[in-house]
Design an enzyme around this catalytic site. Structure first.
Site: not given
Length: 254
Positions: A138, A111, A20, A71, A136
């Site tokens: 994302a 996102d 990240s 998330k 998932g």
């Protein structure tokens, strides 16, 4: 010279976080804008169950971003969820308000906006079908954005019932879907020699191939697609785009 007192803390939570750039990205912006009392940290949690302890230890926390693999699981810890994030089923941005010494958490999804604004300029009118690798958090944001753009989606997963299996991706499947998106962490730093198992030989210059990963800049997934002449893009614009939307929530007090 004494270090400025941090009155407003922000962070990213996830596991792992070695890949990240969030901490560097946000702190560079704070420095550029002269916001010396603001600081952005990276907190690697072993499980999402550690979130309450993190909050209790940081009463100056005003917001945090959420990355893999939390998330979806973070939602059960939130007091409020924005309607769009609720529809998506994933949260990547959380606003923290403190009431009587207790945190009140409101979840958002930025996102999907970052992804949509990044992908849209690459598309041709004929690009109507997308193959999305992964199911998932994302992936959920990406599917939401694609559907808003009028694009049909086929999901690929090793585990999710109803999704296409990797071993079932034929040459015809690749040719039929001119948009291919990697929404998995496969190929991210430090495991840069890995890539999703698809028939890359079937990719053509007519394809748009997108990877949500931005570290490394060109994953093996993108490299193989580029060798076949496809238009490629990594997830950096998605990352910066979602961060700009998160800024509105964190700093502009949405």
């Amino acid at each position: 010279m004494p270090r400025p007192i941090i009155s407003k803390l922000f962070a990213v939570i996830g596991n792992p976080l070695a890949q990240s750039y969030s901490k560097t990205y946000w702190n560079d912006i704070f420095k550029e804008k002269g916001m010396t009392s603001h600081f952005y940290d990276a907190k690697e949690l072993r499980t999402i169950k550690e979130l309450p302890s993190f909050l209790n230890a940081n009463h100056n926390l005003h917001g945090f971003n959420v990355t893999i693999p939390f998330k979806e699981s973070v939602i059960e810890y939130l007091d409020n969820v924005d309607p769009v994030a609720k529809e998506i089923g994933a949260v990547n941005t959380v606003k923290v308000s403190w009431v009587d010494g207790k945190p009140v958490l409101t979840g958002y999804n930025t996102d999907w906006i970052g992804f949509k604004n990044s992908l849209e300029p690459m598309l041709k009118p004929s690009d109507k079908k997308a193959l999305v690798l992964g199911t998932g958090g994302a992936s959920k944001s990406i599917v939401f954005a694609l559907k808003r753009m009028g694009i049909d989606v086929t999901l690929v997963s090793r585990t999710q019932e109803g999704a296409l299996r990797y071993e079932d991706i034929t040459d015809n499947v690749i040719k039929e879907h001119t948009i291919i998106i990697n929404a998995t962490p496969v190929g991210s730093f430090p495991a840069v020699t890995k890539c999703p198992d698809i028939p890359y030989e079937s990719i053509t210059p007519n394809h748009v191939v997108y990877d949500v990963i931005y570290n490394p800049i060109r994953t093996l997934f993108l490299q193989q697609a580029e060798l076949k002449g496809a238009s490629i893009k990594n997830g950096w614009e998605m990352f910066t785009g979602q961060a700009k939307e998160a800024w509105k929530i964190f700093i502009n007090e949405k």
